[in-house]
Design a protein around this motif. Structure first.
Motif, mmCIF file in Angstrom:
data_model
loop_
_atom_site.group_PDB
_atom_site.id
_atom_site.type_symbol
_atom_site.label_atom_id
_atom_site.label_comp_id
_atom_site.label_asym_id
_atom_site.label_seq_id
_atom_site.Cartn_x
_atom_site.Cartn_y
_atom_site.Cartn_z
ATOM 1 N N ILE A 128 -2.698 -7.887 -3.825
ATOM 2 C CA ILE A 128 -2.840 -6.467 -3.467
ATOM 3 C C ILE A 128 -3.024 -6.366 -1.956
ATOM 4 O O ILE A 128 -4.111 -6.618 -1.418
ATOM 5 N N SER A 149 -15.811 -5.025 -6.252
ATOM 6 C CA SER A 149 -14.668 -4.258 -6.757
ATOM 7 C C SER A 149 -14.132 -4.773 -8.077
ATOM 8 O O SER A 149 -13.394 -4.074 -8.764
ATOM 9 N N PRO A 156 0.828 -1.228 0.000
ATOM 10 C CA PRO A 156 0.000 0.000 0.000
ATOM 11 C C PRO A 156 0.857 1.272 0.000
ATOM 12 O O PRO A 156 0.980 1.962 1.003
ATOM 13 N N THR A 191 -9.045 0.864 0.313
ATOM 14 C CA THR A 191 -9.530 1.614 -0.846
ATOM 15 C C THR A 191 -10.979 1.195 -1.123
ATOM 16 O O THR A 191 -11.308 0.005 -1.080
ATOM 17 N N ALA A 237 -7.386 -9.766 -3.682
ATOM 18 C CA ALA A 237 -7.544 -8.783 -2.611
ATOM 19 C C ALA A 237 -7.291 -9.449 -1.263
ATOM 20 O O ALA A 237 -7.485 -10.660 -1.092
ATOM 21 N N TRP A 283 -11.639 0.635 -6.977
ATOM 22 C CA TRP A 283 -11.108 -0.586 -7.568
ATOM 23 C C TRP A 283 -11.869 -0.951 -8.847
ATOM 24 O O TRP A 283 -11.283 -1.434 -9.814
ATOM 25 N N SER A 302 -5.888 -4.088 0.472
ATOM 26 C CA SER A 302 -6.817 -3.613 -0.557
ATOM 27 C C SER A 302 -8.076 -3.008 0.046
ATOM 28 O O SER A 302 -8.701 -2.120 -0.553
ATOM 29 N N PHE A 306 -12.334 -7.726 -8.245
ATOM 30 C CA PHE A 306 -11.187 -8.596 -8.019
ATOM 31 C C PHE A 306 -11.500 -10.005 -8.513
ATOM 32 O O PHE A 306 -12.656 -10.412 -8.622
#
Length: 456
Positions: free
Chosen positions: A268, A316, A226, A274, A302, A279, A271, A318
């Protein structure tokens, strides 16, 4: 009688002349560099050029077949190819080691430094982190660790407080990882010129990691940290950078999906910090920053911590989720009892579920107030319990936390007993320093056998 003697002499002279002619012919076939008395053909041995004057770097490729270049050539230590094209053919570093299991991924950190390679200690001197509650913080010490004897870890590495830049350290790490039958390292990554709060940029030596990993037939995925102001726009640029810069390297990991797609995997981290809408801009086909159906598409995983995150991850865009933490019971995602439900949820949404297992957890060397989250290794039993829990849900990939996150005591890298003054480090006794590598190898082999039955 005189005539017989004359004939005999002529015959002997002819014989001597014939022998001398043969000897002179053989003389011309010997290597120019061969010293008197050296057996003919010694210069053809791989080690020989290193023992002859002025011949250290001369190798006649015509004398070595293509089949033998992998196992016979000894490349001098000072030769290292750091580009992504024209990888040198080197001898098989993994000869005698077990085969890699590309379904076993391990989180790998390159943020360590020492004076020899970096001009100072990095991360080994990690500061003690203060509790957010001032009343609690006042009950614990502060300050920084002072390597090499006092490091930010409850264990002590067999290699000492090393530099992640040291090629010999990278080589030793890749050998350990391969010896454990692990096939993929998930490399902790920050964009160029960026780092964590206590580290220095590390992207510049990713090529070395890829090159050495390739020598051991390992693959490298990217575990994106991050970094400051991470969002859909700059992550789009950074994914493009990673694939453009490293995507053509033979060690760059690509996963073959059930539909036959061959794409990279990106973990990620954090995640959930966020919002899903951001995303979705990156990870859905209609998003303004979409990478879907482009050369930069991939499998994006994620981090799932809380139960509510599973719906947010799906929204998102993912492709799946992983749990990271090696502390059973610490979070919803890291609790083994929840993995079956999470796997069922992922199956229903066409997502990948990647459970994360670890050998234990202890971070009191940098968070002295966090002893409640310590998980004792129980001489390897904690690790095997986690692996068994992962096997029960039949995942496509198992991730291991970690190879060398020494601050949190999740490493399976070799550690040794050490006591200095008032400091006594934990160790793997009564087992050997490589016990967790051996346990991983055993379970990686079991996974390969069990997976054949799962697919029947």
């Amino acid at each position: 009688m005189t005539r017989f003697r004359r004939r005999t002499c002529i015959t002997l002279i002819c014989l001597i002349f014939f022998v001398c002619s043969i000897m002179m012919g053989l003389k011309t076939l010997r290597p120019d560099s061969a010293a008197f008395g050296n057996p003919f053909g010694l210069g053809l041995l791989p080690e020989y050029p290193q023992r002859t004057t002025g011949q250290e770097n001369k190798i006649d490729s015509r004398k070595i077949s293509k089949k033998d270049t992998v196992t016979q050539l000894k490349i001098p230590d000072n030769i290292m190819n750091t580009g992504t094209k024209g990888i040198l053919a080197v001898h098989d570093e993994a000869e005698g080691l077990p085969p890699p299991n590309y379904n076993f991924h391990i989180f790998y950190y390159t943020w360590f430094g020492n004076p020899q390679f970096d001009g100072k200690y990095i991360h080994w001197n990690h500061p003690l982190l203060q509790h957010w509650d001032a009343k609690i913080a006042n009950n614990y010490p502060n300050g920084k660790h002072s390597p090499p004897d006092d490091i930010g870890s409850s264990f002590y590495p067999e290699l000492g407080p090393y530099s992640s830049r040291d090629p010999s350290v990278i080589d030793a790490h890749m050998k350990q990882i391969r010896s454990a039958s692990i096939g993929v390292l998930a490399l902790s990554w920050y964009p160029p010129k960026m780092a964590d709060d206590n580290g220095e940029p590390t992207d510049d030596f990713v090529p070395n990691i890829l090159d050495i990993a390739h020598r051991y037939k390992l693959k490298v995925a990217f575990h994106i940290e991050p970094y400051k102001d991470r969002d859909d726009r700059n992550l789009h640029s950074n994914i493009k950078y990673i694939i453009d810069t490293y995507g053509s390297h033979p060690a760059f990991y690509r996963h073959t999906t059930n539909t036959g797609r061959n794409v990279p995997i990106f973990y990620i981290y954090d995640s959930y910090t966020t919002i899903p809408e951001t995303w979705a801009n990156l990870l859905t086909v209609s998003g303004s920053q979409s990478i879907r159906n482009t050369p930069y598409d991939g499998i994006f995983l994620a981090l799932l911590v809380e139960e509510k995150h599973k719906m947010e991850i799906h929204r998102s865009g993912f492709d799946g989720m992983y749990t990271y933490f090696a502390t059973n019971g610490f979070s919803y995602g890291s609790s083994h009892q929840n993995w079956s439900g999470l796997k069922a949820f992922c199956n229903s949404k066409n997502l990948m579920f990647v459970p994360s297992v670890g050998p234990g957890y202890i971070d009191t060397s940098i968070r002295p107030w966090n002893s409640q989250n310590t998980r004792n290794r129980v001489n390897g039993k904690y690790y095997e319990t986690a692996l068994n829990a992962a096997f029960l849900i039949r995942p496509d990939i198992i991730s291991i936390t970690s190879f060398n996150e020494w601050h949190e005591g999740t490493q399976i890298e070799k550690a040794v007993p050490k006591k200095v003054g008032q400091i006594t480090y934990q160790d793997y006794l009564p087992h050997k320093p490589d016990v967790y590598l051996e346990l991983t190898r055993k379970w990686a082999k079991k996974y390969s056998k069990d997976k054949e039955q799962w697919l029947m």
